[in-house]
Structures are given as C-alpha cells and as structure tokens.
Scaffold this motif. Sequence first.
Motif, mmCIF file in Angstrom:
data_model
loop_
_atom_site.group_PDB
_atom_site.id
_atom_site.type_symbol
_atom_site.label_atom_id
_atom_site.label_comp_id
_atom_site.label_asym_id
_atom_site.label_seq_id
_atom_site.Cartn_x
_atom_site.Cartn_y
_atom_site.Cartn_z
ATOM 1 N N GLY A 84 0.836 -1.180 0.000
ATOM 2 C CA GLY A 84 0.000 0.000 0.000
ATOM 3 C C GLY A 84 0.880 1.242 0.000
ATOM 4 O O GLY A 84 2.094 1.156 0.200
ATOM 5 N N PRO A 85 0.306 2.431 -0.230
ATOM 6 C CA PRO A 85 1.094 3.660 -0.322
ATOM 7 C C PRO A 85 1.977 3.925 0.900
ATOM 8 O O PRO A 85 3.150 4.282 0.759
ATOM 9 N N ALA A 86 1.427 3.765 2.107
ATOM 10 C CA ALA A 86 2.201 4.056 3.315
ATOM 11 C C ALA A 86 3.390 3.108 3.465
ATOM 12 O O ALA A 86 4.515 3.532 3.769
ATOM 13 N N ALA A 87 3.158 1.823 3.252
ATOM 14 C CA ALA A 87 4.236 0.845 3.371
ATOM 15 C C ALA A 87 5.274 1.041 2.283
ATOM 16 O O ALA A 87 6.481 0.878 2.513
ATOM 17 N N ARG A 88 4.839 1.402 1.086
ATOM 18 C CA ARG A 88 5.769 1.636 -0.016
ATOM 19 C C ARG A 88 6.740 2.771 0.330
ATOM 20 O O ARG A 88 7.944 2.686 0.078
ATOM 21 N N THR A 89 6.205 3.807 0.943
ATOM 22 C CA THR A 89 7.048 4.934 1.354
ATOM 23 C C THR A 89 8.001 4.524 2.474
ATOM 24 O O THR A 89 9.197 4.834 2.445
ATOM 25 N N ALA A 90 7.481 3.786 3.454
ATOM 26 C CA ALA A 90 8.289 3.384 4.603
ATOM 27 C C ALA A 90 9.425 2.439 4.222
ATOM 28 O O ALA A 90 10.490 2.438 4.846
ATOM 29 N N LEU A 91 9.204 1.623 3.186
ATOM 30 C CA LEU A 91 10.196 0.617 2.792
ATOM 31 C C LEU A 91 11.027 1.041 1.581
ATOM 32 O O LEU A 91 11.804 0.235 1.057
ATOM 33 N N ALA A 92 10.890 2.280 1.164
ATOM 34 C CA ALA A 92 11.549 2.753 -0.062
ATOM 35 C C ALA A 92 13.059 2.557 -0.029
ATOM 36 O O ALA A 92 13.679 2.270 -1.075
ATOM 37 N N LEU A 193 10.503 -3.843 12.132
ATOM 38 C CA LEU A 193 10.147 -3.174 10.881
ATOM 39 C C LEU A 193 8.679 -3.492 10.612
ATOM 40 O O LEU A 193 8.338 -4.570 10.156
ATOM 41 N N ALA A 194 7.809 -2.530 10.927
ATOM 42 C CA ALA A 194 6.370 -2.774 10.819
ATOM 43 C C ALA A 194 5.670 -1.538 10.271
ATOM 44 O O ALA A 194 5.078 -0.761 11.010
ATOM 45 N N PRO A 195 5.727 -1.335 8.954
ATOM 46 C CA PRO A 195 5.083 -0.158 8.358
ATOM 47 C C PRO A 195 3.588 -0.115 8.654
ATOM 48 O O PRO A 195 2.914 -1.143 8.666
ATOM 49 N N GLU A 196 3.066 1.052 8.871
ATOM 50 C CA GLU A 196 1.648 1.236 9.169
ATOM 51 C C GLU A 196 0.771 0.647 8.062
ATOM 52 O O GLU A 196 0.971 0.926 6.886
ATOM 53 N N GLY A 197 -0.170 -0.199 8.451
ATOM 54 C CA GLY A 197 -1.119 -0.759 7.488
ATOM 55 C C GLY A 197 -0.519 -1.736 6.495
ATOM 56 O O GLY A 197 -1.108 -1.989 5.436
ATOM 57 N N PHE A 198 0.621 -2.346 6.829
ATOM 58 C CA PHE A 198 1.298 -3.240 5.876
ATOM 59 C C PHE A 198 0.384 -4.372 5.404
ATOM 60 O O PHE A 198 0.178 -4.575 4.206
ATOM 61 N N THR A 199 -0.159 -5.122 6.369
ATOM 62 C CA THR A 199 -0.980 -6.278 6.005
ATOM 63 C C THR A 199 -2.237 -5.863 5.251
ATOM 64 O O THR A 199 -2.626 -6.509 4.266
ATOM 65 N N ASN A 200 -2.883 -4.798 5.687
ATOM 66 C CA ASN A 200 -4.080 -4.338 4.985
ATOM 67 C C ASN A 200 -3.766 -3.938 3.547
ATOM 68 O O ASN A 200 -4.573 -4.151 2.638
ATOM 69 N N GLY A 201 -2.588 -3.363 3.331
ATOM 70 C CA GLY A 201 -2.183 -3.001 1.980
ATOM 71 C C GLY A 201 -1.985 -4.220 1.098
ATOM 72 O O GLY A 201 -2.374 -4.228 -0.073
ATOM 73 N N VAL A 202 -1.383 -5.279 1.668
ATOM 74 C CA VAL A 202 -1.187 -6.516 0.908
ATOM 75 C C VAL A 202 -2.534 -7.150 0.572
ATOM 76 O O VAL A 202 -2.772 -7.588 -0.560
#
Length: 217
Positions: A84-92, A193-202
């Motif tokens: 998802g957008p938030a995780a993509r930014t966090a893991l860039a 390492l746990a980006p916000e909303g990671f699982t929901n984005g997947v």
Amino acid sequence: MTSRALTRSAPAALILTVALLAGCAPEPGSGPATSSPEQTAPAATATPTPLETRSVQAGGLPPAASGSVGSTTVIPRDCAGILGPAARTALANVPLNDPAFGEAGSLPDGSLRCVWADPGADTAKIVTTIAHAAENPVIDFMNELTAIGFTCYEPDAGVRCEKTWENERYPVTDGRTLYFRDGVLIDTQFSHLAPEGFTNGVIGSVWPAGAATPVAP
C-alpha cells in the motif's frame, strides 16, 4: 476473551469446527516496530530460510503451498506491487529480495516470497509469503497458533491471526500476521520493521475493492 467457532470444509456430511479467539491484535504497522520473525520447524522435511528460523513464539511453518487448490484469486508476481502507499514509502530505502536471504520473488510453486531486509542489519526485517493453500490444513494450523498466544478473528471475508512478542536477543519486538481467504494464505513475519497498514495493503492488492478476482500482473 470469548471464543468463536470456525467451520472447516469437509467431504460428505462430515462438518468439523475449530475454535478461534475473537478479537484483534497489532498488525505490522499498527503497533511498535517489531523484531526478527522466527519459526519452529514443523514438518520433518521443511527447511527454514535465514529469516524463518525456529522460534516457539512464532509458531511453525504453515501448510505447504499447493497449486491444486481451487481458488479464484490470482497470486501477484511482483513484490513491490503488493504494498500500500504508506508501506511503499516506509520501505523505499530497504533492500528488497537480497540474495543473502535465499530464493525470493515469484517461485516455481506459484507462491510469492518478498523479503525487505538489509543483510548487514541484525533486525529490521519483514518477510511476506503469499501462496495457495487448502482451507482445512490452514484452519487447523491457525487453531494451533491460538494455543501459543495468537489472536484470531474473521475480518474482510477471511480469517486473520496475529501476535507480537519481545525479541529474546535485542530490545525490539517480533511479530507475525497471517491472513487466509479463498484458498490463499498471506504469511508475514517481521522484526523491528512494521510499516503502518502493511498487512491491509497486501490484502488490498490481492483482493482489490470491487473485484472478485484480481487481475494478474
């Protein structure tokens, strides 16, 4: 906390139920950063990868991926595309699928394994595997996880189990989240390492809103 019965599919007239705890636990990104995910070796033939080693807290390896499972869901083939957008930014700036962590990406059995981790870091790792799996073995496996402290519940037309715990070696938190729907199991283990909303984005990438069957990448 109350228990909730989940019905397993079974041949003929045999219908069995297993109890899953109702409730909600932190997912990757919904709580503090967590630490290295480790697994107990379940089956004799299963060989854990460097990020999926043995741990009583994390539970065992999930049921093996199976291409024969009846499912309308297409498993993605691109790790970057499942975020998802938030995780993509966090893991860039986190390396994706470094060879040091073994085979990753779209695998021969049809599953997708994605590893965000720096080989030089002791923690700060997140591993997600998306694979077809038969319902009854998955539900039995999730029921076993409740015995070691996982919280399981039924959101978004699926079944979800999750747990976090303190790492035994470092002052960080480890965790694991599993989500099962339509013959597909998403299994994520993470460490600090746990980006916000990671699982929901997947979940949203595999089952887009308004689409019964995701479009293959």
